[in-house]
Design a protein around this motif. Structure first.
Motif, mmCIF file in Angstrom:
data_model
loop_
_atom_site.group_PDB
_atom_site.id
_atom_site.type_symbol
_atom_site.label_atom_id
_atom_site.label_comp_id
_atom_site.label_asym_id
_atom_site.label_seq_id
_atom_site.Cartn_x
_atom_site.Cartn_y
_atom_site.Cartn_z
ATOM 1 N N HIS A 102 -9.893 -9.875 19.522
ATOM 2 C CA HIS A 102 -8.447 -10.128 19.463
ATOM 3 C C HIS A 102 -7.852 -10.105 20.867
ATOM 4 N N LYS A 105 -8.628 -13.306 22.699
ATOM 5 C CA LYS A 105 -7.791 -14.407 22.205
ATOM 6 C C LYS A 105 -6.392 -14.349 22.811
ATOM 7 N N LYS A 109 -4.656 -17.206 25.351
ATOM 8 C CA LYS A 109 -3.337 -17.776 25.054
ATOM 9 C C LYS A 109 -2.367 -17.549 26.208
#
Length: 454
Positions: A102, A105, A109
């Protein structure tokens, strides 16, 4: 001797005049706070009063040293918060995420948004500069105070980012190495905690407690923001006045037009159509970040304020804000690395009569994007990014000296856009991860930052 004494007396008297006027204005701002005038309104009033007072001091040759000192005190107090906040908030946010996939990610981004928005900023800066043609009629005279910035090699940039002595880096205010060290510590805590939770619990409790204490210290300092804003903008206006800006007014106009367009079109568009948030409400809530960045000219100094704005006013989860905002203070350079290099490149090409074509325009955008990330953590990123762009285009680096006189003036707008870009990117990442409390954001009508004076 008599002339010297008269000069000393005049300097002493003029400094007292500026100090008395400043104390009266500070008293007015304090009174407005006691009357519960909104924090954003007080900052805006301070901005206007500082501009008026600074122009007055400049016109009548009053010494504004005392005003500058007040502003420096505020900046130093905010700088005091940066390193402790980065350490505790980054560790706290990563350990609360606990899922390293997580975290990866979120990181992808975040950096992608930084690159995309900086590329858009460079494109807008390029188009506006072509429309304004700011280099027309400028003499090819380089200020004597100009000293070309050396471009650090890629290997040197990498070495500067890697922490070798975390304590020394903290003492030197080097945010990027401290950030990397904090990430290592947090990831290690997650790994150890997955096997021996009891081993990391004391450290986690300490970090959580220290984070709460630092949040309270931050509130104390942020309450001083209207006074600091007045002093900083007043000292700036007193130093430069209006005469310094006249010869390069087209460069200033082109830069601020591009910054404003990026602010409205890019940030407003992302907030409206991607995050699906009312842009007017967003910018109203984000105003303290914009004002502090504009007056302090430092994304690092703005970081504590921005964190409060993002979590308390925008209602973004602290674990997202604590990860994205410190990265943004270092790597997100929409103004310094996007708009400014593009405007200066067109300006220098016009001054030195160097023709540019479509391939050079594409190169400006691409190099601006890459250099904005590549100079993360390097002092004077706007000068370095611009030097990289000029070098890539084969333009005289000395042309940067032509805009030296207005650098401080445009830097206010550049930094405001940098900091706002970080706020927008944090909102977008949080929204995509389900870490944005939309209901609270829409319901809140009053300031949630507890910023009224004690």
């Amino acid at each position: 001797m008599s002339s010297l004494n008269n000069n000393l007396i005049h300097a002493f008297q003029s400094n007292w005049v500026s100090l008395v006027i400043s104390l009266v204005i500070i008293g007015v701002l304090y009174f407005l706070g006691r009357k519960r005038v909104g924090f954003g309104s007080r900052v805006l009033i301070a901005l206007g009063l500082g501009l008026i007072a600074g122009i007055f001091f400049n016109k009548f040759k009053f010494d504004a040293t005392s005003v500058s000192t007040i502003g420096s005190i505020y900046v130093n107090l905010v700088k005091m918060l940066v390193i402790p906040l980065v350490v505790v908030l980054v560790i706290n946010s990563i350990t609360s995420i606990s899922n390293l996939g997580h975290l990866r990610k979120i990181g992808i981004k975040t950096i992608s948004l930084f690159l995309i928005t900086t590329g858009i900023a460079a494109l807008i800066g390029l188009l506006v500069a072509l429309a304004f043609d700011p280099g027309s009629g400028i003499a090819q005279e380089i200020p004597k105070t100009f000293k070309p910035r050396d471009i650090p090699t890629f290997s040197q940039v990498i070495l500067d980012l890697v922490p070798s002595n975390p304590i020394s880096d903290m003492a030197g205010g080097k945010v990027v190495p401290v950030l990397i060290f904090s990430i290592f510590v947090a990831i290690a805590m997650v790994h150890v905690g997955s096997k021996k939770p009891e081993a990391v619990q004391p450290v986690k409790h300490f970090i959580e407690s220290f984070a709460q204490i630092m949040h309270q210290v931050t509130k104390y300092i942020i309450r001083l923001t209207p006074f600091g804003v007045y002093a900083l903008i007043g000292a700036m206006a007193a130093k430069y006045g209006l005469e310094t800006l006249a010869p390069l007014i087209k460069v200033i106009l082109a830069t601020y037009t591009a910054l404003l367009l990026h602010f409205i079109l890019t940030f407003g568009g992302l907030v409206t159509f991607v995050a699906k948030v009312n842009p007017f409400k967003f910018f109203r809530k984000a105003y303290p970040t914009i004002a502090v960045a504009f007056t302090t000219r430092s994304s690092y100094v703005t970081l504590p304020v921005n964190l409060e704005v993002i979590t308390k006013r925008l209602r973004v989860s602290p674990k997202i804000a604590s990860f994205v905002a410190p990265l943004g203070a270092t790597m997100n350079m929409n103004g310094c690395g996007g708009v400014w290099p593009a405007v200066v490149a067109i300006f220098v090409a016009r001054v030195y009569n160097v023709p540019l074509g479509i391939s050079e325009y594409i190169l400006i955008v691409l190099v601006s994007m890459i250099s904005s990330i590549g100079v993360a953590g390097v002092p004077g990123p706007a000068a370095i990014s611009t030097t990289v762009v000029l070098t890539a285009l084969g333009l005289p680096v000395e042309g940067l000296g032509l805009v030296l006189a207005i650098d401080a003036v445009v830097d206010m707008g550049r930094t405001a856009v940098n900091a706002t870009g970080t706020t927008v990117c944090t909102l977008l990442v949080a929204n995509s991860e389900g870490e944005f409390d939309r209901e609270s954001f829409n319901r809140d009508e009053e300031d949630q930052m507890e910023l009224n004076p004690v």
